[in-house]
Design a protein around this motif. Sequence first.
Motif, PDB file in Angstrom:
ATOM      1  N   PRO A  91      -7.457   6.668 -15.770  1.00  0.00           N
ATOM      2  CA  PRO A  91      -6.599   5.993 -14.779  1.00  0.00           C
ATOM      3  C   PRO A  91      -7.277   5.843 -13.421  1.00  0.00           C
ATOM      4  CG  PRO A  91      -5.395   7.735 -15.935  1.00  0.00           C
ATOM      5  CD  PRO A  91      -6.837   7.895 -16.300  1.00  0.00           C
ATOM      6  N   GLU A  92      -8.254   6.729 -13.137  1.00  0.00           N
ATOM      7  CA  GLU A  92      -8.956   6.661 -11.856  1.00  0.00           C
ATOM      8  C   GLU A  92      -9.739   5.365 -11.681  1.00  0.00           C
ATOM      9  OE1 GLU A  92      -9.304  11.087 -13.125  1.00  0.00           O
ATOM     10  OE2 GLU A  92      -9.147   9.115 -14.073  1.00  0.00           O
ATOM     11  N   ARG A 116      -9.707   3.816  -8.108  1.00  0.00           N
ATOM     12  CA  ARG A 116      -8.488   3.545  -7.335  1.00  0.00           C
ATOM     13  C   ARG A 116      -8.415   4.476  -6.129  1.00  0.00           C
ATOM     14  NH1 ARG A 116      -4.785   0.318  -9.564  1.00  0.00           N
ATOM     15  NH2 ARG A 116      -5.010  -0.239 -11.766  1.00  0.00           N
ATOM     16  N   PRO A 117      -7.822   4.024  -5.039  1.00  0.00           N
ATOM     17  CA  PRO A 117      -7.659   4.900  -3.867  1.00  0.00           C
ATOM     18  C   PRO A 117      -6.803   6.122  -4.206  1.00  0.00           C
ATOM     19  CG  PRO A 117      -7.282   2.605  -3.264  1.00  0.00           C
ATOM     20  CD  PRO A 117      -7.380   2.644  -4.767  1.00  0.00           C
ATOM     21  N   LEU A 150      -2.975   8.659  -7.718  1.00  0.00           N
ATOM     22  CA  LEU A 150      -3.578   7.362  -7.430  1.00  0.00           C
ATOM     23  C   LEU A 150      -2.590   6.418  -6.759  1.00  0.00           C
ATOM     24  CD1 LEU A 150      -5.341   7.118 -10.885  1.00  0.00           C
ATOM     25  CD2 LEU A 150      -6.297   8.011  -8.755  1.00  0.00           C
ATOM     26  N   ASN A 151      -3.107   5.320  -6.222  1.00  0.00           N
ATOM     27  CA  ASN A 151      -2.257   4.401  -5.450  1.00  0.00           C
ATOM     28  C   ASN A 151      -1.222   3.675  -6.294  1.00  0.00           C
ATOM     29  OD1 ASN A 151      -4.144   2.784  -6.808  1.00  0.00           O
ATOM     30  ND2 ASN A 151      -4.190   1.266  -5.164  1.00  0.00           N
ATOM     31  N   ASN A 152      -1.363   3.694  -7.621  1.00  0.00           N
ATOM     32  CA  ASN A 152      -0.355   3.083  -8.487  1.00  0.00           C
ATOM     33  C   ASN A 152       0.634   4.115  -9.037  1.00  0.00           C
ATOM     34  OD1 ASN A 152      -2.052   4.451 -10.216  1.00  0.00           O
ATOM     35  ND2 ASN A 152      -2.321   2.759 -11.660  1.00  0.00           N
ATOM     36  N   GLY A 153       0.558   5.351  -8.517  1.00  0.00           N
ATOM     37  CA  GLY A 153       1.482   6.399  -8.941  1.00  0.00           C
ATOM     38  C   GLY A 153       1.014   7.206 -10.138  1.00  0.00           C
ATOM     39  N   GLN A 154      -0.060   6.790 -10.786  1.00  0.00           N
ATOM     40  CA  GLN A 154      -0.573   7.525 -11.936  1.00  0.00           C
ATOM     41  C   GLN A 154      -1.344   8.767 -11.493  1.00  0.00           C
ATOM     42  OE1 GLN A 154      -2.511   4.000 -14.083  1.00  0.00           O
ATOM     43  NE2 GLN A 154      -1.524   5.047 -15.780  1.00  0.00           N
TER      44      GLN A 154
END
Length: 285
Positions: free
Chosen positions: A126-127, A148-149, A164-168
């Motif tokens: 996910p990163e 990802r940030p 991560l910035n998408n919540g994962q």
Amino acid sequence: MAKKPVTKIDPRKELSPYLNHEFNQQKNSRKGQAKISASLSSLQAERRRSLRRRLGLIMTVSILAVVGLGYYISPLANISTVKVVGADDLPIKEVVKVSKIKASDKVFDYLFQQKDLSQKLSKKYPEIQSAQAHLGHVNQLILQVNERPTMGYLKDGDNYRKILNNGQIGSKSLTWSKVDQVKPIFVGYNKSGSLKEDLKLFNSLPKNFRNQVKLLSGNTRRNSQIIFVMKDGNVVVGNVVTIKDKVKYYDQIKVKAGKNSLIDLEVGAFSRPLTSSEKKAYGIS
């Protein structure tokens, strides 16, 4: 009987206008023919130059195509090494294995499979937001990984995982030395739903306040409650509905409250010193 006077006529003088006219016509005709001849010569020369340029272009393209094909089918085009750039916290060998890049593959094949490469890696990690392949040396493949940030870290036992910035949540557990301590730590979040909600709320708060937050605690008494442990040793308790409007008063309140205080913004606003048990619970020394 008297003789009539005889008028002498010079034939050349009489014929000169006609001769001059014919001469001029012939002269102009020769000039016109010369101009036409020059134009035809110039056109032919331009055509020859254009033909040479086309032939030169065709030969150049053909030579490059032959050289390129020769390189592609030769062992020089086989991948010799893979260099991974950008995946600082991910296992390099495992990343290469997941990408399915093999030494027998051709370097140029991966230059045209960027989307497929990104999908393979982001599905596993996910990163990873995206990945691109670039040509390094003659047969070196550079795998550029774009992560990802990171918005914060989730405490996972004695280690930490990236939020991560998408919540994962990141796939790898990190030691404290690998944690960017400028980012907040999320502790006691066992449900991903509440983590995403509090992360979204945290990101909506003023930047000045966010920069002062050290830790967010999911160990709340009510679902509507949110707890911030600040870098200055204070603890802020608020309501998820009203906290966005109240945190602007934090800087004023902390001056009066002093260090190691509990600042309650749930109903109204008041402060008191933290108890010893509260300090221990929130990791404040």
